[in-house]
Write a protein that holds these residues in place. Structure first.
Motif, PDB file in Angstrom:
ATOM      1  N   ASN A  13       0.746  -1.348   0.091  1.00  0.00           N
ATOM      2  CA  ASN A  13      -0.103  -0.015   0.163  1.00  0.00           C
ATOM      3  C   ASN A  13       0.780   1.310   0.036  1.00  0.00           C
ATOM      4  O   ASN A  13       0.661   2.339  -0.760  1.00  0.00           O
ATOM      5  CB  ASN A  13      -0.825   0.237   1.262  1.00  0.00           C
ATOM      6  CG  ASN A  13      -2.433  -0.651   1.112  1.00  0.00           C
ATOM      7  OD1 ASN A  13      -2.663  -1.060  -0.104  1.00  0.00           O
ATOM      8  ND2 ASN A  13      -3.045  -0.536   2.030  1.00  0.00           N
ATOM      9  N   ALA A  14       1.805   1.206   0.844  1.00  0.00           N
ATOM     10  CA  ALA A  14       2.874   2.456   1.073  1.00  0.00           C
ATOM     11  C   ALA A  14       3.606   2.628  -0.237  1.00  0.00           C
ATOM     12  O   ALA A  14       3.685   3.771  -0.823  1.00  0.00           O
ATOM     13  CB  ALA A  14       3.944   2.078   1.950  1.00  0.00           C
ATOM     14  N   CYS A  15       4.042   1.482  -0.918  1.00  0.00           N
ATOM     15  CA  CYS A  15       4.610   1.698  -2.170  1.00  0.00           C
ATOM     16  C   CYS A  15       3.668   2.373  -3.349  1.00  0.00           C
ATOM     17  O   CYS A  15       4.205   3.496  -4.002  1.00  0.00           O
ATOM     18  CB  CYS A  15       5.348   0.389  -2.941  1.00  0.00           C
ATOM     19  SG  CYS A  15       6.417  -0.135  -2.005  1.00  0.00           S
ATOM     20  N   ARG A  16       2.308   1.920  -3.308  1.00  0.00           N
ATOM     21  CA  ARG A  16       1.614   2.697  -4.311  1.00  0.00           C
ATOM     22  C   ARG A  16       1.491   3.854  -3.913  1.00  0.00           C
ATOM     23  O   ARG A  16       1.251   4.935  -4.830  1.00  0.00           O
ATOM     24  CB  ARG A  16       0.132   1.732  -4.337  1.00  0.00           C
ATOM     25  CG  ARG A  16       0.469   0.459  -4.853  1.00  0.00           C
ATOM     26  CD  ARG A  16      -0.777  -0.732  -4.373  1.00  0.00           C
ATOM     27  NE  ARG A  16      -1.937  -0.424  -5.098  1.00  0.00           N
ATOM     28  CZ  ARG A  16      -2.683  -0.720  -6.158  1.00  0.00           C
ATOM     29  NH1 ARG A  16      -1.807  -1.586  -6.793  1.00  0.00           N
ATOM     30  NH2 ARG A  16      -3.743  -0.419  -6.554  1.00  0.00           N
ATOM     31  N   VAL A  17       1.092   4.445  -2.920  1.00  0.00           N
ATOM     32  CA  VAL A  17       0.753   5.691  -2.345  1.00  0.00           C
ATOM     33  C   VAL A  17       1.910   6.755  -2.627  1.00  0.00           C
ATOM     34  O   VAL A  17       1.973   7.654  -3.086  1.00  0.00           O
ATOM     35  CB  VAL A  17       0.453   5.751  -0.757  1.00  0.00           C
ATOM     36  CG1 VAL A  17       0.282   7.188  -0.276  1.00  0.00           C
ATOM     37  CG2 VAL A  17      -0.927   5.094  -0.571  1.00  0.00           C
ATOM     38  N   LEU A  18       3.155   6.145  -2.317  1.00  0.00           N
ATOM     39  CA  LEU A  18       4.228   6.996  -2.357  1.00  0.00           C
ATOM     40  C   LEU A  18       4.602   7.249  -4.086  1.00  0.00           C
ATOM     41  O   LEU A  18       5.146   8.311  -4.225  1.00  0.00           O
ATOM     42  CB  LEU A  18       5.667   6.131  -2.112  1.00  0.00           C
ATOM     43  CG  LEU A  18       5.506   6.094  -0.305  1.00  0.00           C
ATOM     44  CD1 LEU A  18       6.663   5.334   0.122  1.00  0.00           C
ATOM     45  CD2 LEU A  18       5.928   7.612  -0.007  1.00  0.00           C
ATOM     46  N   TYR A  19       4.368   6.108  -4.749  1.00  0.00           N
ATOM     47  CA  TYR A  19       4.414   6.604  -6.266  1.00  0.00           C
ATOM     48  C   TYR A  19       3.227   7.413  -6.862  1.00  0.00           C
ATOM     49  O   TYR A  19       3.451   8.547  -7.520  1.00  0.00           O
ATOM     50  CB  TYR A  19       4.294   5.410  -6.916  1.00  0.00           C
ATOM     51  CG  TYR A  19       4.200   5.505  -8.489  1.00  0.00           C
ATOM     52  CD1 TYR A  19       5.238   6.089  -9.335  1.00  0.00           C
ATOM     53  CD2 TYR A  19       3.038   5.345  -9.176  1.00  0.00           C
ATOM     54  CE1 TYR A  19       5.106   6.537 -10.424  1.00  0.00           C
ATOM     55  CE2 TYR A  19       2.972   5.549 -10.619  1.00  0.00           C
ATOM     56  CZ  TYR A  19       4.098   6.264 -11.271  1.00  0.00           C
ATOM     57  OH  TYR A  19       4.019   6.504 -12.602  1.00  0.00           O
ATOM     58  N   ALA A  20       1.916   7.188  -6.257  1.00  0.00           N
ATOM     59  CA  ALA A  20       0.941   8.026  -6.729  1.00  0.00           C
ATOM     60  C   ALA A  20       1.050   9.627  -6.241  1.00  0.00           C
ATOM     61  O   ALA A  20       0.669  10.357  -7.161  1.00  0.00           O
ATOM     62  CB  ALA A  20      -0.445   7.517  -6.431  1.00  0.00           C
ATOM     63  N   CYS A  21       1.398   9.672  -5.234  1.00  0.00           N
ATOM     64  CA  CYS A  21       1.503  11.135  -4.661  1.00  0.00           C
ATOM     65  C   CYS A  21       2.662  11.842  -5.155  1.00  0.00           C
ATOM     66  O   CYS A  21       2.885  13.090  -4.911  1.00  0.00           O
ATOM     67  CB  CYS A  21       1.493  11.117  -3.169  1.00  0.00           C
ATOM     68  SG  CYS A  21       2.965  10.666  -2.172  1.00  0.00           S
ATOM     69  N   GLY A  22       3.850  11.269  -6.019  1.00  0.00           N
ATOM     70  CA  GLY A  22       5.050  11.737  -6.405  1.00  0.00           C
ATOM     71  C   GLY A  22       6.030  11.974  -5.439  1.00  0.00           C
ATOM     72  O   GLY A  22       7.205  12.193  -5.900  1.00  0.00           O
ATOM     73  N   ALA A  23       5.887  11.277  -4.142  1.00  0.00           N
ATOM     74  CA  ALA A  23       7.090  11.299  -3.576  1.00  0.00           C
ATOM     75  C   ALA A  23       8.339  10.268  -3.773  1.00  0.00           C
ATOM     76  O   ALA A  23       9.270  10.191  -3.364  1.00  0.00           O
ATOM     77  CB  ALA A  23       6.688  10.503  -1.954  1.00  0.00           C
ATOM     78  N   ALA A  24       7.871   9.222  -4.501  1.00  0.00           N
ATOM     79  CA  ALA A  24       8.677   8.108  -5.104  1.00  0.00           C
ATOM     80  C   ALA A  24       9.464   8.512  -6.502  1.00  0.00           C
ATOM     81  O   ALA A  24       9.959   8.050  -7.377  1.00  0.00           O
ATOM     82  CB  ALA A  24       8.280   6.832  -5.205  1.00  0.00           C
ATOM     83  N   GLY A  25       9.118  10.001  -6.991  1.00  0.00           N
ATOM     84  CA  GLY A  25       9.562  10.533  -8.240  1.00  0.00           C
ATOM     85  C   GLY A  25       8.984   9.634  -9.427  1.00  0.00           C
ATOM     86  O   GLY A  25       7.680   9.435  -9.267  1.00  0.00           O
ATOM     87  N   ASP A  26       9.871   9.488 -10.308  1.00  0.00           N
ATOM     88  CA  ASP A  26       9.406   8.637 -11.445  1.00  0.00           C
ATOM     89  C   ASP A  26       9.022   7.078 -11.345  1.00  0.00           C
ATOM     90  O   ASP A  26       8.692   6.500 -12.173  1.00  0.00           O
ATOM     91  CB  ASP A  26      10.055   8.884 -12.776  1.00  0.00           C
ATOM     92  CG  ASP A  26      11.479   8.362 -12.708  1.00  0.00           C
ATOM     93  OD1 ASP A  26      11.911   7.834 -11.592  1.00  0.00           O
ATOM     94  OD2 ASP A  26      12.240   8.717 -13.657  1.00  0.00           O
ATOM     95  N   GLY A  27       9.491   6.851 -10.075  1.00  0.00           N
ATOM     96  CA  GLY A  27       9.212   5.350  -9.686  1.00  0.00           C
ATOM     97  C   GLY A  27      10.173   4.086 -10.328  1.00  0.00           C
ATOM     98  O   GLY A  27      10.021   3.090 -10.253  1.00  0.00           O
ATOM     99  N   LEU A  28      11.430   5.099 -11.045  1.00  0.00           N
ATOM    100  CA  LEU A  28      12.076   4.140 -11.735  1.00  0.00           C
ATOM    101  C   LEU A  28      13.455   3.852 -10.776  1.00  0.00           C
ATOM    102  O   LEU A  28      14.155   2.855 -11.158  1.00  0.00           O
ATOM    103  CB  LEU A  28      12.824   4.707 -13.020  1.00  0.00           C
ATOM    104  CG  LEU A  28      11.531   4.969 -13.917  1.00  0.00           C
ATOM    105  CD1 LEU A  28      12.303   5.844 -15.432  1.00  0.00           C
ATOM    106  CD2 LEU A  28      10.861   3.616 -14.370  1.00  0.00           C
ATOM    107  N   GLY A  29      13.611   4.107  -9.904  1.00  0.00           N
ATOM    108  CA  GLY A  29      14.692   4.067  -8.884  1.00  0.00           C
ATOM    109  C   GLY A  29      14.149   4.023  -7.376  1.00  0.00           C
ATOM    110  O   GLY A  29      12.918   4.412  -6.947  1.00  0.00           O
TER     111      GLY A  29
END
Ligand code: ZN
Length: 237
Positions: A13-29
């Motif tokens: 859940n956390a990974c999905r939220v972090l990606y969707a809200c932009g905190a994980a950047g482009d999600g490639l790293g």
């Protein structure tokens, strides 16, 4: 302590939220991990932050070796960030590292956070910056340097690289990571509009003094529920 299956579900859940809200950047790293006793439960490399399932998560020891499939490569190059922070900080149960654009640019420009709004106030004087020139934190020595620079704080920027957020719970880390990228966006916008610093030392001290005592840690669980509510149902599938 959560059962491993619950922890796996919470990390997904956390990974999905972090990606969707932009905190994980482009999600490639980057990676999100949780402490699992003497081991580390972590998002593996080639799986996306959005399509990840609980079964995808892998288990490493504190030397970065696979525990769930011994001998298999983990693909997690920057495991020392996670292992060294867990080793140095018994209070930390969750670590996040990613390369979000605004936080990374904030550190690259050497901009110091000022208490321009409530989220900025929460990070003012609480954001460590490491300038080590390393492209990747791939050795225990570099991981130790990250843990040392983080000290007892929760948030660190690695110059020209990315961010690190550590906390007692997955909820705390997600709320802080979301806040960090928002704060960076605010500070970058302020830098476009005016010459920084905007506030005098007296103005800054007055705002921080007014904030003291109103920060409740119980707020994190509430914010984490709201972030899941806002970001998990979005049409990313
Ligand atoms: Zn990195």
């Amino acid at each position: 302590m959560l059962a491993e299956s619950d922890l796996r579900a919470e990390l997904v859940n956390a990974c999905r939220v972090l990606y969707a809200c932009g905190a994980a950047g482009d999600g490639l790293g980057g990676h999100l991990s949780a402490r699992l006793g003497e081991r580390i439960l972590i998002k593996p490399r080639p799986v996306s932050w959005w399509k990840l399932t609980p079964e995808h998560l892998i288990v490493l020891d504190f030397d970065g070796k696979r525990v769930d499939q011994p001998g298999e490569p983990s693909g997690v190059k920057e495991w020392p960030i996670h292992a060294c922070i867990y080793a140095a900080r018994p209070d930390v149960n969750c670590v996040f590292h990613a390369h979000p654009a605004s936080s990374t640019l904030l550190a690259a420009l050497g901009i110091t956070v000022e208490p321009l709004d409530q989220d900025c106030a929460a990070l003012t004087d609480r954001l460590a910056v490491l300038d080590n020139g390393a492209v990747s934190i791939a050795t225990p020595a570099l991981g130790d340097e990250v843990a040392r620079t983080l000290g007892s704080l929760s948030t660190l920027l690695i110059k020209n690289h990315g961010c690190v957020v550590a906390g007692e719970s997955v909820a705390e880390v997600c709320v802080a990571a979301h806040k960090l990228e928002r704060v960076a966006e605010t500070m970058l916008r302020a830098a476009q509009l005016a010459k920084l610093p905007l506030l005098s030392p007296e103005e800054k001290a007055a705002i921080l003094a007014a904030r003291k005592g109103v920060e409740a840690s119980s707020m994190n669980q509430e914010r984490w529920r709201m972030l899941q509510d806002y970001y998990l149902d979005r049409a990313h599938d």
